[in-house]
Design an enzyme around this catalytic site. Structure first.
Site, PDB file in Angstrom:
ATOM      1  N   ASN A 167       2.333  62.174  47.501  1.00 50.20           N
ATOM      2  CA  ASN A 167       1.426  62.875  46.572  1.00 50.20           C
ATOM      3  C   ASN A 167       2.196  63.434  45.378  1.00 50.20           C
ATOM      4  OD1 ASN A 167      -1.530  63.086  47.424  1.00 50.20           O
ATOM      5  ND2 ASN A 167      -0.427  63.393  49.352  1.00 50.20           N
ATOM      6  N   LEU A 180       1.188  80.042  54.888  1.00 46.49           N
ATOM      7  CA  LEU A 180       1.605  81.052  53.909  1.00 46.49           C
ATOM      8  C   LEU A 180       1.020  82.425  54.250  1.00 46.49           C
ATOM      9  CD1 LEU A 180       0.977  78.753  50.839  1.00 46.49           C
ATOM     10  CD2 LEU A 180       3.229  79.503  51.675  1.00 46.49           C
ATOM     11  N   ASN A 220      -4.274  72.986  47.335  1.00 45.62           N
ATOM     12  CA  ASN A 220      -3.734  72.214  48.457  1.00 45.62           C
ATOM     13  C   ASN A 220      -4.560  70.949  48.611  1.00 45.62           C
ATOM     14  OD1 ASN A 220      -2.195  71.645  50.827  1.00 45.62           O
ATOM     15  ND2 ASN A 220      -3.899  72.389  52.087  1.00 45.62           N
ATOM     16  N   HIS A 272      -5.715  68.279  51.636  1.00 40.42           N
ATOM     17  CA  HIS A 272      -5.759  68.250  53.103  1.00 40.42           C
ATOM     18  C   HIS A 272      -6.411  66.944  53.568  1.00 40.42           C
ATOM     19  CE1 HIS A 272      -5.830  69.928  57.139  1.00 40.42           C
ATOM     20  NE2 HIS A 272      -7.045  69.422  57.256  1.00 40.42           N
TER      21      HIS A 272
END
Ligand code: GAR
Length: 215
Positions: free
Chosen positions: A14, A93, A107, A109
């Protein structure tokens, strides 16, 4: 020009898609640094190959999550980044760290959130016998994989799909949607105010669906 940090733990395909988008001038942002919690993450080689600064901060060097997150935060401040992009970053986190980057941290996922938060998503989809699978880009909030979803891409699970094949098919979707969503955050089309995502100045009610690939 938005200054971007990418956080990684592994292969970094990515990250590579983001680097390629930057090289192709599809970004009004610049990847300033790549931060890994693993010294042997292949993503670091990809960053070096693109002349991007790297930093390794091993979670094992810290007695607790707070110390690790604070060290990362200091590196992000040193790089003076505006956005934090998690790309296969496999550490949970702390709420304190997340609050500092709220609305500025994305993010990706490998599931159709809110289904299959956490790990081993492809195996769990196969075990359940689901017909649909995909990936989700979302804002990061303190609760794991629970921040507002911005975009999703869907595939149909085939009879021949294995964990490996699903991982590969989902990766292809990821490499397409992540650079696009990051660009929206860079150019201001996507924003975040008071716990709500906005797209083109309007509250985003449901995730944007990318074209569906049925094979
Ligand atoms: C990607 O599939 C990403 O969605 C997933 O890890 C993979 C990283 O691949 N992320 C998570 O599971 C986060 N909880 P990459 O290193 O090749 O980009």
């Amino acid at each position: 020009m938005m200054r971007i940090a990418v956080l990684v733990s592994g292969n970094g395909s990515n990250l590579q898609a983001l680097i390629d988008a930057q090289i192709g001038h599809q970004f009004s942002g610049k990847i300033i640094g790549v931060l890994s919690n693993k010294v042997d993450a292949y993503a670091l080689q990809r960053a070096k190959g693109a002349n991007i600064a790297t930093a390794v901060i091993s979670h094992k060097d810290f007695p607790n999550r707070e110390g690790f997150d604070e060290a990362m935060h200091q590196q992000l401040l040193a790089w003076q980044v505006d956005l934090v992009i998690l790309a296969g970053f496999m550490r949970i986190l702390t709420p304190n760290f997340v609050s500092k980057w709220q609305g500025k941290m994305l993010n990706i996922h490998p599931s159709l959130l809110p289904f299959y938060k956490g790990i081993n998503t492809h195996q769990r989809v196969l075990n359940t016998g689901d017909r649909l699978h995909g990936c989700t880009v979302h804002f990061v909030t303190a609760e794991l994989d629970a921040g507002q979803s911005i975009a999703q891409s869907i595939i149909q699970v085939g009879l021949n799909d294995t964990t490996e094949r699903l991982a590969q098919r989902v990766h292809e979707l990821e490499h397409f949607i992540y650079p696009q969503v990051v660009q929206w955050l860079c150019n201001g089309q996507l924003s975040w105010e008071n716990g709500q995502a906005y797209f083109n100045q309007k509250p985003l009610k449901q995730p944007i669906q990318f074209a569906q690939f049925w094979n």
